[in-house]
Design a protein around this motif. Structure first.
Motif, PDB file in Angstrom:
ATOM      1  N   GLY A  99      24.720  52.101  62.677  1.00 53.80           N
ATOM      2  CA  GLY A  99      26.179  51.573  63.122  1.00 53.80           C
ATOM      3  C   GLY A  99      26.225  51.920  64.391  1.00 53.80           C
ATOM      4  O   GLY A  99      27.868  52.053  65.011  1.00 53.80           O
ATOM      5  N   SER A 154      11.674  49.795  59.427  1.00 51.19           N
ATOM      6  CA  SER A 154      12.367  49.691  57.431  1.00 51.19           C
ATOM      7  C   SER A 154      12.782  51.222  57.139  1.00 51.19           C
ATOM      8  O   SER A 154      11.716  52.232  57.771  1.00 51.19           O
ATOM      9  CB  SER A 154      11.695  49.097  57.068  1.00 51.19           C
ATOM     10  N   ASP A 181      17.290  48.588  64.299  1.00 50.95           N
ATOM     11  CA  ASP A 181      18.403  48.551  65.423  1.00 50.95           C
ATOM     12  C   ASP A 181      17.938  48.082  66.880  1.00 50.95           C
ATOM     13  O   ASP A 181      16.839  48.529  67.256  1.00 50.95           O
ATOM     14  CB  ASP A 181      19.503  49.581  65.916  1.00 50.95           C
ATOM     15  N   PRO A 182      18.684  46.915  67.161  1.00 47.73           N
ATOM     16  CA  PRO A 182      17.657  46.525  68.405  1.00 47.73           C
ATOM     17  C   PRO A 182      17.380  47.575  69.355  1.00 47.73           C
ATOM     18  O   PRO A 182      16.331  47.484  70.388  1.00 47.73           O
ATOM     19  CB  PRO A 182      18.849  45.651  69.090  1.00 47.73           C
ATOM     20  N   GLU A 209       8.716  43.537  61.597  1.00 46.33           N
ATOM     21  CA  GLU A 209       9.745  43.173  61.107  1.00 46.33           C
ATOM     22  C   GLU A 209      10.248  42.341  61.892  1.00 46.33           C
ATOM     23  O   GLU A 209       9.822  41.740  63.323  1.00 46.33           O
ATOM     24  CB  GLU A 209      11.213  43.550  60.299  1.00 46.33           C
ATOM     25  N   ILE A 210      10.889  40.958  62.043  1.00 46.42           N
ATOM     26  CA  ILE A 210      11.523  39.889  62.686  1.00 46.42           C
ATOM     27  C   ILE A 210      12.501  40.461  63.228  1.00 46.42           C
ATOM     28  O   ILE A 210      12.951  41.574  63.642  1.00 46.42           O
ATOM     29  CB  ILE A 210      12.213  39.019  62.176  1.00 46.42           C
ATOM     30  N   LYS A 243      20.232  34.223  61.632  1.00 43.54           N
ATOM     31  CA  LYS A 243      20.734  35.379  60.923  1.00 43.54           C
ATOM     32  C   LYS A 243      20.980  36.743  60.486  1.00 43.54           C
ATOM     33  O   LYS A 243      19.285  36.794  60.665  1.00 43.54           O
ATOM     34  CB  LYS A 243      21.094  34.405  58.836  1.00 43.54           C
ATOM     35  N   ARG A 244      21.170  37.191  60.981  1.00 49.07           N
ATOM     36  CA  ARG A 244      21.084  38.987  60.288  1.00 49.07           C
ATOM     37  C   ARG A 244      20.882  39.627  59.417  1.00 49.07           C
ATOM     38  O   ARG A 244      20.802  39.312  58.682  1.00 49.07           O
ATOM     39  CB  ARG A 244      22.310  39.949  60.944  1.00 49.07           C
ATOM     40  N   MET A 245      19.432  39.622  59.334  1.00 47.71           N
ATOM     41  CA  MET A 245      19.149  40.198  58.008  1.00 47.71           C
ATOM     42  C   MET A 245      18.931  41.831  58.070  1.00 47.71           C
ATOM     43  O   MET A 245      18.558  42.450  58.107  1.00 47.71           O
ATOM     44  CB  MET A 245      17.480  39.911  58.054  1.00 47.71           C
ATOM     45  N   GLY A 246      20.281  42.541  57.031  1.00 42.45           N
ATOM     46  CA  GLY A 246      20.333  43.894  56.853  1.00 42.45           C
ATOM     47  C   GLY A 246      20.571  44.816  58.382  1.00 42.45           C
ATOM     48  O   GLY A 246      21.562  44.720  59.130  1.00 42.45           O
ATOM     49  N   HIS A 247      19.081  44.753  59.448  1.00 41.70           N
ATOM     50  CA  HIS A 247      19.319  45.222  60.443  1.00 41.70           C
ATOM     51  C   HIS A 247      19.984  44.771  61.336  1.00 41.70           C
ATOM     52  O   HIS A 247      19.449  43.804  61.140  1.00 41.70           O
ATOM     53  CB  HIS A 247      17.732  46.282  60.733  1.00 41.70           C
ATOM     54  N   ALA A 248      19.747  45.959  62.079  1.00 44.61           N
ATOM     55  CA  ALA A 248      20.996  44.782  63.009  1.00 44.61           C
ATOM     56  C   ALA A 248      19.751  43.989  64.531  1.00 44.61           C
ATOM     57  O   ALA A 248      20.472  43.124  65.192  1.00 44.61           O
ATOM     58  CB  ALA A 248      21.900  45.722  64.039  1.00 44.61           C
ATOM     59  N   ALA A 250      17.247  42.680  63.090  1.00 37.78           N
ATOM     60  CA  ALA A 250      16.230  42.095  62.718  1.00 37.78           C
ATOM     61  C   ALA A 250      17.281  40.771  62.815  1.00 37.78           C
ATOM     62  O   ALA A 250      17.619  40.254  61.788  1.00 37.78           O
ATOM     63  CB  ALA A 250      16.419  42.550  61.225  1.00 37.78           C
TER      64      ALA A 250
END
Lengths: 289, 376
Positions: A99, A154, A181-182, A209-210, A243-248, A250
């Motif tokens: 975060g 991950s 994170d990005p 991942e995506i 859609k954000r999949m949990g990771h900022a 992803a």
């Protein structure tokens, strides 16, 4: 051998008096990691599990010769912790904290330029060189020393992959969790470069991942530079767009951030792609023959 | 986090960026009053937090009161990508001489803030980037919070041919940049930014997105959130510290960690099923979280089975097991439950589950296989 950390690594824990910091300090000590110092401003002079606590990184580094810092402080203090490490000339910083504001990371990464400090994370599980040193939050016992380098964006998915490798008698040289994170410090390409020049790493597992374009950059790098066999699993084939999949980081924001696009470029670069995480050991054994 | 155009216009105004003075209306009477005071023709703009409102008929020019009475209710009754239009922004028309695209965003691959300008404004910028990349000009901040004027001058000259435009637009970018850093934005975009027939510059649209991770230092921005545009289950999940995305399938899943959660969904699909959701319980999960996760999943009547896949690291498997048992006691779960737990305190967890006659499966593949079979 291993990359980034080994039995000589001297670790400093930022946020050692906090709940997460103290819990994981104990786990790292159990694993045999040389945790030589802790830093919590205002709490210098204390000891936690026999580890001396200092007020500043500079003081801790001077007194204990710590060369690697691991950060467990809350997100709003993470930037200052990173900047303090860079200023003190720490060799390697690993930020576990989740975060961290994006513009704080932009500033931290700009400060890192033209220094010799390496940075991993944030929002990552850390890294481990099995049997030698563990810096982070991963369960140590699922790892085993050996010839496979693991790189991942991950946390728990990396554990799943490592667990399967160990079950199938494929030990690891080092496992690096780059973070979800990005904006992150080391990226796939940086870790690939290190594993590529580590003589004891015989094969590499890349868990992607995506979101973002790091897998594409990795593919370009692999095509030109890496002869060692690489097996990869890319998560998020079923993830919906936008859609954000949990990771900022992803999130499918355009066509080239999908799992399918990443799988295609990696395949073109000679990487073996598996559909199931538990197929990695067999695929890698095949490639290592 | 996203905010509405009318809210972004307010922030622009405060930051010294020229905007068209508009007003919000929710009812027709109100709209008539506003428009008559403003003077026809006016533009009606649906306020929604999703893209594609123009294509959906959410932006219309009306030339008089009669037309307003016809068009306003049409827009008010629109559903754009599933969201009802509740507020309409009314603005005077502007006679446009020249249109531009101006934006500031974060280039994640370069870990840097980037200023983007194009003299091809008012159109789809991604389309322009593909077809005419030479029309898009970028300026990187190089990790700084201010513009380095030596590098800036050649950039602005290349992007805008006329000297008067260069000065006007440089000033707008200075102000936009201050706003961008002040509020931890991830995007501040003006499309189009126009010069009107009298030569005055003006933002005809306003879009600002904020970094969710930085909202803790901007309570005044957080207060602008329009939760109607969030899925209520996703909002509820967030309040419980869970990350949740609803999907169309029948297999409800609870997993720890985002990567493993995505991988679990992928494996469900590969083995012939469809996931009903993405759900990451996060690290150091307490039993309460597992209970809340099951409550949220069970709101979806499509769910035919609940699959729990946990790889314990910081997450302790016995915490998860206690959460499963608590849910069984409290919720009367109408669907079968299949569980796989590995890692920290696995033995304790399996003992707890065995006592309560809940089966566990030894691997991710096997638990997913069972879940898919039960969902059929």
């Amino acid at each position: 051998m291993s990359i980034l950390i080994n039995q000589n690594t001297r670790v400093l824990v930022q946020g050692i008096t906090g709940r997460d910091g103290s819990f994981h300090t104990e786990r790292m000590l159990e694993y045999g990691t040389k945790v030589v110092a802790g830093v919590t401003p205002g709490k210098g002079g204390q000891e936690i599990f026999g580890v001396p606590v200092f007020n500043t990184v500079a003081e801790a580094k001077e007194k204990t010769k710590a060369n690697t810092a691991v950060i467990y402080v809350p997100a709003k203090f993470a930037k200052d912790a990173i900047l303090e490490d860079i200023k003190a000339g720490i060799d390697l910083i690993i930020c576990i904290t989740e975060g961290v504001p994006t513009l704080d990371m932009v500033e931290a990464k700009a400060t890192l330029k033209n220094t010799r400090t390496r940075f991993i994370g944030p929002n990552c599980p850390g890294l481990i060189s099995p049997g030698k040193c563990k810096v982070g939050i991963m369960p140590g016992h699922i790892h085993k020393p050996g010839p496979v380098g693991v790189i991942s964006r991950s946390g728990t998915l990396t554990y799943e992959v490592v667990y399967n490798l160990t079950l199938n008698n494929l030990g690891q040289s080092s496992c690096v969790g780059l973070g979800g994170d990005p904006i992150i410090g080391m990226r796939f390409v940086d870790a690939l470069e290190l594993f590529n020049s580590d003589p004891e790493t015989k094969g590499i597992v890349l868990v992607g991942e995506i979101g973002g374009g790091d897998e594409q950059l990795a593919a370009e790098y692999i095509k030109v530079n890496v002869k060692k066999p690489i097996v990869s699993f890319i998560a998020g084939k079923t993830a919906p767009e936008g859609k954000r999949m949990g990771h900022a980081g992803a999130i499918i924001s355009s066509g080239d951030t999908t799992a399918a696009a990443k799988i295609k470029v990696l395949t073109d670069a000679g990487v073996t792609i598996v559909d199931f995480p538990d197929e990695i050991p067999t695929a890698l054994k095949q490639r290592l023959k | 986090m996203k905010i509405h155009e009318y809210q972004a216009i307010e922030l622009f105004k405060k930051a010294g960026i020229p905007v068209v003075p508009g007003q919000i209306a929710t009812e027709l009477d109100e709209a008539v009053q506003v428009a008559e005071k403003m003077g026809f023709p006016v533009v009606l703009k649906a306020q929604v937090l999703v893209g594609g409102r123009g294509k959906a008929g959410g932006v219309k020019v009306v030339k008089d009161k009669q037309e307003l009475k016809k068009v306003f209710p049409q827009i008010r009754n629109l559903k754009i990508k599933g969201y009802r239009v509740e507020r309409i922004l009314i603005v005077p028309t502007v006679k446009i001489k020249k249109e531009f695209y101006l934006a500031i965003t974060i280039d994640y691959a370069k870990s840097d803030v980037v200023v983007i300008a194009s003299s091809a404004g008012g159109v789809d910028i991604e389309e322009t980037a593909k077809l005419h990349p030479e029309q898009i000009h970028k300026f990187y901040l190089d990790g700084k919070k201010e513009i380095d004027s030596q590098r800036w001058n050649p950039f602005i000259k290349a992007a805008f041919p006329e000297t008067s435009q260069q000065n006007q637009i440089s000033k707008v970018f200075q102000n936009l940049l201050t706003l961008f850093f002040q509020y931890d934005c991830s995007l501040a975009e003006i499309n189009p930014f126009v010069i009107d027939e009298k030569g005055h510059p003006c933002a005809l649209d306003a879009k600002i997105n904020f970094d969710d991770n930085a909202l803790f230092r901007h309570p005044e921005i957080q207060a602008l959130a329009d939760t109607k545009f969030e899925d209520p289950d996703e909002t509820e999940a967030k309040q419980h510290g869970l990350s949740f995305v609803k999907m169309d399938g029948k297999v409800g899943c609870i997993v720890n960690g985002a990567g493993l959660a995505m991988a679990t969904m992928d494996v469900i699909k590969l083995l012939g099923g469809e996931p009903a959701n993405f759900l990451d319980v996060g690290g150091s999960s307490n039993p309460e979280k597992v209970l809340n996760a099951q409550k949220i999943i069970l709101k979806n009547s499509n769910v035919k089975v609940i699959l729990i896949n946990i790889f314990g690291g910081i997450t302790r498997c016995d915490d998860i097991a206690n959460g499963i048992i608590a849910a069984q006691k409290e919720l009367k779960i109408p669907v079968p439950l299949v569980v796989r737990l590995t890692g920290t305190n696995e033995k304790e967890a399996k003992a707890i589950l065995a006592q309560n006659k809940i089966n566990t499966y030894p691997s991710m593949r096997e638990v997913v296989k069972k879940a898919v079979e039960l969902a059929k």
